[in-house]
Design a protein around this motif. Structure first.
Motif, PDB file in Angstrom:
ATOM      1  N   UNK A  26      -5.979  -2.140   3.194  1.00 21.99           N
ATOM      2  CA  UNK A  26      -7.405  -2.001   2.904  1.00 21.99           C
ATOM      3  C   UNK A  26      -7.683  -0.905   1.894  1.00 21.99           C
ATOM      4  N   UNK A  27      -6.819   0.078   1.833  1.00 21.57           N
ATOM      5  CA  UNK A  27      -7.085   1.217   0.961  1.00 21.57           C
ATOM      6  C   UNK A  27      -5.896   1.598   0.098  1.00 21.57           C
ATOM      7  N   UNK A  28      -5.107   0.605  -0.302  1.00 22.13           N
ATOM      8  CA  UNK A  28      -3.905   0.928  -1.066  1.00 22.13           C
ATOM      9  C   UNK A  28      -3.456  -0.257  -1.913  1.00 22.13           C
ATOM     10  N   UNK A  40      -1.196   3.272  -5.346  1.00 26.05           N
ATOM     11  CA  UNK A  40      -2.456   3.740  -5.912  1.00 26.05           C
ATOM     12  C   UNK A  40      -3.578   3.484  -4.914  1.00 26.05           C
ATOM     13  N   UNK A  41      -4.586   4.309  -4.999  1.00 26.51           N
ATOM     14  CA  UNK A  41      -5.761   4.162  -4.143  1.00 26.51           C
ATOM     15  C   UNK A  41      -6.886   3.496  -4.924  1.00 26.51           C
ATOM     16  N   UNK A  42      -7.853   2.938  -4.231  1.00 29.47           N
ATOM     17  CA  UNK A  42      -9.023   2.406  -4.938  1.00 29.47           C
ATOM     18  C   UNK A  42     -10.017   3.524  -5.267  1.00 29.47           C
ATOM     19  N   UNK A  43     -10.801   3.293  -6.300  1.00 33.01           N
ATOM     20  CA  UNK A  43     -11.897   4.196  -6.612  1.00 33.01           C
ATOM     21  C   UNK A  43     -13.067   3.836  -5.699  1.00 33.01           C
ATOM     22  N   UNK A  44     -14.142   4.584  -5.784  1.00 32.17           N
ATOM     23  CA  UNK A  44     -15.317   4.298  -4.960  1.00 32.17           C
ATOM     24  C   UNK A  44     -15.900   2.915  -5.240  1.00 32.17           C
ATOM     25  N   UNK A  45     -15.750   2.425  -6.478  1.00 34.68           N
ATOM     26  CA  UNK A  45     -16.274   1.089  -6.787  1.00 34.68           C
ATOM     27  C   UNK A  45     -15.251  -0.019  -6.513  1.00 34.68           C
ATOM     28  N   UNK A  51      -5.221   7.131 -11.915  1.00 28.91           N
ATOM     29  CA  UNK A  51      -5.123   8.572 -12.080  1.00 28.91           C
ATOM     30  C   UNK A  51      -4.553   9.279 -10.860  1.00 28.91           C
ATOM     31  N   UNK A  52      -4.386   8.556  -9.764  1.00 28.66           N
ATOM     32  CA  UNK A  52      -3.886   9.177  -8.527  1.00 28.66           C
ATOM     33  C   UNK A  52      -2.759   8.362  -7.918  1.00 28.66           C
TER      34      UNK A  52
END
Length: 106
Positions: A26-28, A40-45, A51-52
């Motif tokens: 869900x978050x990766x 990598x992680x998702x951005x808020x959108x 970048x991370x």
């Protein structure tokens, strides 16, 4: 699947789908950066945040359940490979130092 088999599956899927990220939770996401597999992680959108990025950590793997520590079970981990959800990587902006995918020069 083992830790190594899982990462190999991610690598093969991404090599066959240049310019994409593989959703692995869900978050990766899994991404290829200059041919190197990274998380990598998702951005808020909800887009992939290049970048991370981070290295996958063997210590985050539950060998007994054959899944990542944050997954419900090995079925969830295997499902991400068996029925992959691929999303477009964000396009690099002018002056952005985000590496290109698939080992290509920018």
């Amino acid at each position: 699947m083992t830790y190594d088999e899982t990462l190999s599956s991610y690598q093969r899927l991404l090599e066959a789908n240049s310019g994409k990220a593989l959703q692995i939770g869900d978050d990766c996401y899994a991404v290829l950066i200059n041919g190197t597999l990274r998380g990598a992680y998702p951005t808020l959108d909800g887009t992939v945040d290049l970048g991370t990025t981070f290295d996958f950590n063997r210590e985050a793997w539950d060998a007994e359940c054959e899944c990542w520590d944050g997954d419900v079970s090995g079925m969830q981990t295997a499902f991400c490979v068996a029925t992959p959800t691929l999303v477009d990587l964000p396009l690099p902006h002018a002056g952005n130092s985000t590496p290109c995918q698939g080992g290509k020069e920018c």
